[in-house]
Scaffold this active site. Structure first.
Site, PDB file in Angstrom:
ATOM      1  N   ALA A 168       0.883  -1.163   0.000  1.00 22.06           N
ATOM      2  CA  ALA A 168       0.000   0.000   0.000  1.00 22.06           C
ATOM      3  C   ALA A 168       0.924   1.217   0.000  1.00 22.06           C
ATOM      4  O   ALA A 168       2.074   1.132   0.453  1.00 22.06           O
ATOM      5  CB  ALA A 168      -0.871  -0.029   1.236  1.00 22.06           C
TER       6      ALA A 168
ATOM      7  N   GLY B 201       0.516  -4.856   0.917  1.00 24.06           N
ATOM      8  CA  GLY B 201      -0.680  -4.883   0.062  1.00 24.06           C
ATOM      9  C   GLY B 201      -0.440  -5.602  -1.263  1.00 24.06           C
ATOM     10  O   GLY B 201      -1.373  -6.130  -1.868  1.00 24.06           O
TER      11      GLY B 201
HETATM   12  N1  DAK Z   1       4.662   3.227  -0.932  1.00 24.98           N
HETATM   13  C1  DAK Z   1       5.071   4.370  -1.526  1.00 24.98           C
HETATM   14  N2  DAK Z   1       6.246   4.498  -2.168  1.00 24.98           N
HETATM   15  C2  DAK Z   1       7.041   3.419  -2.232  1.00 24.98           C
HETATM   16  C3  DAK Z   1       6.663   2.167  -1.629  1.00 24.98           C
HETATM   17  C4  DAK Z   1       5.408   2.085  -0.952  1.00 24.98           C
HETATM   18  N3  DAK Z   1       4.961   0.971  -0.387  1.00 24.98           N
HETATM   19  N4  DAK Z   1       7.665   1.290  -1.853  1.00 24.98           N
HETATM   20  C5  DAK Z   1       8.616   1.963  -2.556  1.00 24.98           C
HETATM   21  N5  DAK Z   1       8.238   3.224  -2.786  1.00 24.98           N
HETATM   22  C6  DAK Z   1       8.955   4.247  -3.501  1.00 24.98           C
HETATM   23  C7  DAK Z   1      10.183   4.703  -2.700  1.00 24.98           C
HETATM   24  O1  DAK Z   1       9.813   5.635  -1.704  1.00 24.98           O
HETATM   25  C8  DAK Z   1      11.042   5.320  -3.787  1.00 24.98           C
HETATM   26  O2  DAK Z   1      10.534   6.589  -4.110  1.00 24.98           O
HETATM   27  P1  DAK Z   1      11.541   7.828  -4.364  1.00 24.98           P
HETATM   28  O3  DAK Z   1      12.375   7.928  -3.149  1.00 24.98           O
HETATM   29  O4  DAK Z   1      12.340   7.411  -5.590  1.00 24.98           O
HETATM   30  O5  DAK Z   1      10.613   8.990  -4.611  1.00 24.98           O
HETATM   31  C9  DAK Z   1      10.766   4.399  -4.993  1.00 24.98           C
HETATM   32  O6  DAK Z   1       9.516   3.725  -4.700  1.00 24.98           O
HETATM   33  C10 DAK Z   1      11.839   3.353  -5.203  1.00 24.98           C
HETATM   34  O7  DAK Z   1      12.012   2.668  -3.964  1.00 24.98           O
HETATM   35  P2  DAK Z   1      13.448   2.479  -3.272  1.00 24.98           P
HETATM   36  O8  DAK Z   1      14.373   3.580  -3.661  1.00 24.98           O
HETATM   37  O9  DAK Z   1      13.210   2.261  -1.825  1.00 24.98           O
HETATM   38  O10 DAK Z   1      13.947   1.153  -3.970  1.00 24.98           O
HETATM   39  P3  DAK Z   1      14.884   0.017  -3.359  1.00 24.98           P
HETATM   40  O11 DAK Z   1      15.206  -0.895  -4.484  1.00 24.98           O
HETATM   41  O12 DAK Z   1      16.012   0.627  -2.600  1.00 24.98           O
HETATM   42  O13 DAK Z   1      13.965  -0.762  -2.306  1.00 24.98           O
HETATM   43  C11 DAK Z   1      11.930  -1.826  -1.534  1.00 24.98           C
HETATM   44  C12 DAK Z   1      12.830  -1.450  -2.736  1.00 24.98           C
HETATM   45  C13 DAK Z   1      10.619  -2.391  -2.085  1.00 24.98           C
HETATM   46  C14 DAK Z   1      12.624  -2.929  -0.708  1.00 24.98           C
HETATM   47  C15 DAK Z   1      11.711  -0.589  -0.657  1.00 24.98           C
HETATM   48  O14 DAK Z   1      11.212   0.465  -1.505  1.00 24.98           O
HETATM   49  C16 DAK Z   1      10.710  -0.796   0.438  1.00 24.98           C
HETATM   50  O15 DAK Z   1      11.036  -1.374   1.479  1.00 24.98           O
HETATM   51  N6  DAK Z   1       9.465  -0.304   0.224  1.00 24.98           N
HETATM   52  C17 DAK Z   1       8.441  -0.365   1.218  1.00 24.98           C
HETATM   53  C18 DAK Z   1       7.898  -1.763   1.275  1.00 24.98           C
HETATM   54  C19 DAK Z   1       6.825  -1.886   2.322  1.00 24.98           C
HETATM   55  O16 DAK Z   1       7.058  -1.709   3.523  1.00 24.98           O
HETATM   56  N7  DAK Z   1       5.645  -2.253   1.810  1.00 24.98           N
HETATM   57  C20 DAK Z   1       4.538  -2.517   2.664  1.00 24.98           C
HETATM   58  C21 DAK Z   1       3.753  -1.297   2.799  1.00 24.98           C
HETATM   59  S1  DAK Z   1       2.634  -1.480   4.122  1.00 24.98           S
HETATM   60  C22 DAK Z   1      -4.108  -0.696   6.332  1.00 24.98           C
HETATM   61  C23 DAK Z   1      -4.229  -0.715   4.969  1.00 24.98           C
HETATM   62  C24 DAK Z   1      -3.248  -1.287   4.242  1.00 24.98           C
HETATM   63  C25 DAK Z   1      -2.132  -1.788   4.838  1.00 24.98           C
HETATM   64  C26 DAK Z   1      -2.026  -1.758   6.215  1.00 24.98           C
HETATM   65  C27 DAK Z   1      -3.010  -1.233   6.960  1.00 24.98           C
HETATM   66  N8  DAK Z   1      -5.117  -0.064   7.105  1.00 24.98           N
HETATM   67  C28 DAK Z   1      -5.806   1.047   6.478  1.00 24.98           C
HETATM   68  C29 DAK Z   1      -5.305  -0.388   8.460  1.00 24.98           C
HETATM   69  C30 DAK Z   1      -1.073  -2.289   4.041  1.00 24.98           C
HETATM   70  C31 DAK Z   1       0.159  -1.939   4.365  1.00 24.98           C
HETATM   71  C32 DAK Z   1       1.247  -2.098   3.461  1.00 24.98           C
HETATM   72  O17 DAK Z   1       1.170  -2.559   2.356  1.00 24.98           O
END
Ligand code: DAK
Length: 260
Positions: free
Chosen positions: A66, A111
């Protein structure tokens, strides 16, 4: 149909939906959830694609979760609304009448993993990575991850992934039964297409009934589930596809199914 954050390409009744927000690694914001919801609610049965393939743009990410930028400032009520949009989408995919295949071309995190879990079949590229990292952000999965992951791979393994937020690779995901197949990235869409083509050559009415039978049956005890299967089996005999399928077998020719 026109979309802001998706492209949809349909060939031979197989629609390939590509989530297209490469700058955010295809993270799901409200617009993307709404775009995807339209794909699954505005088409049904014969007027829609017989198989839908969902993938992400680029070679690095299916969906990196997400959208954390969009989520960061949400109030509790807004978060609830966002979660509801996600849940509705996942349920629309799960209950979509025809099969949906996730072609996971890289990160499927949070997500993104939940999106893949709501699909019927998951095919992973060798570079695919899966995790439910929400605990790193101080939240829990909001699009059904705690429920569908445990149902798919079992409680113990699901809890380990959910408690630790560990990222697993495609081979580990395959071992756990989280994905059906792992293929080299350059073969990913081709493999998904091959599977979709195999499916669309079967009796479409029967394929839809199989999806219903498995999905609903899993929520029932075995006796009720078997009874349910019996009813659906009976219904197949009211379909043109059953008549054509059996006649074609006896006439030793390929069947010309009509999906009814
Ligand atoms: N959201 C927004 N932007 C994201 C993103 C995300 N989930 N993942 C990556 N990006 C963006 C980065 O910020 C970066 O943007 P800029 O800095 O270039 O502007 C760009 O994509 C490239 O990412 P990286 O530079 O970080 O690339 P790397 O290869 O170094 O790393 C990575 C890739 C996928 C390992 C890293 O980006 C990362 O850890 N991303 C976050 C992954 C994450 O934690 N995903 C889970 C999100 S939490 C709920 C509703 C929904 C949810 C929960 C609760 N409620 C309403 C209660 C769901 C939650 C989730 O999904």
């Amino acid at each position: 149909m026109e979309f802001k954050n998706l492209t949809v390409e349909t060939t031979n009744n197989i629609a390939t939906v590509t989530i297209n927000r490469p700058a955010a690694l295809n993270a799901l914001n409200e617009q993307t959830l709404a775009d995807l919801q339209r794909v699954f609610t505005e088409t049904h049965d014969n007027d829609g694609a017989q198989v839908i393939i969902i993938t992400g743009s680029g070679k690095k990410s299916f969906v990196a979760g997400a959208d954390i930028v969009a989520m960061q400032q949400l109030s509790a009520l807004e978060a609830r609304r966002f979660s509801k949009l996600g849940h509705e989408l996942m349920r629309s995919i799960e209950t979509y009448s025809n099969p949906v295949i996730a072609a996971v071309n890289g990160f499927a995190l949070g997500g993104g993993c939940e999106l893949a879990l709501s699909c019927d079949i998951r095919i992973a590229a060798e570079n695919a990575r899966f995790s439910q990292p929400e605990v790193n952000l101080g939240v829990i999965p909001g699009f059904g991850g705690t429920q569908r992951l445990a149902r798919l791979i079992g409680k113990g393994r699901a809890l380990e992934l959910l408690f630790t937020g560990d990222m697993i690779d495609a081979a580990q995901a395959y071992e756990m039964g989280l994905v059906n197949k792992v293929v080299p990235q350059e073969k990913l869409l081709e493999t998904a297409m091959e599977m979709a083509t195999k499916i669309i050559n079967k009796g479409p009415y029967a394929v839809r009934q199989v999806k219903e039978a498995v999905r609903n049956g899993l929520e029932m005890d075995l006796d009720r589930a078997n009874q349910y299967e019996t009813e659906l089996f009976g219904l197949c005999f009211a379909s043109l596809d059953q008549k054509e399928g059996m006649l074609a077998f006896l006439e030793k020719r390929p069947a010309n199914f009509v999906g009814q």
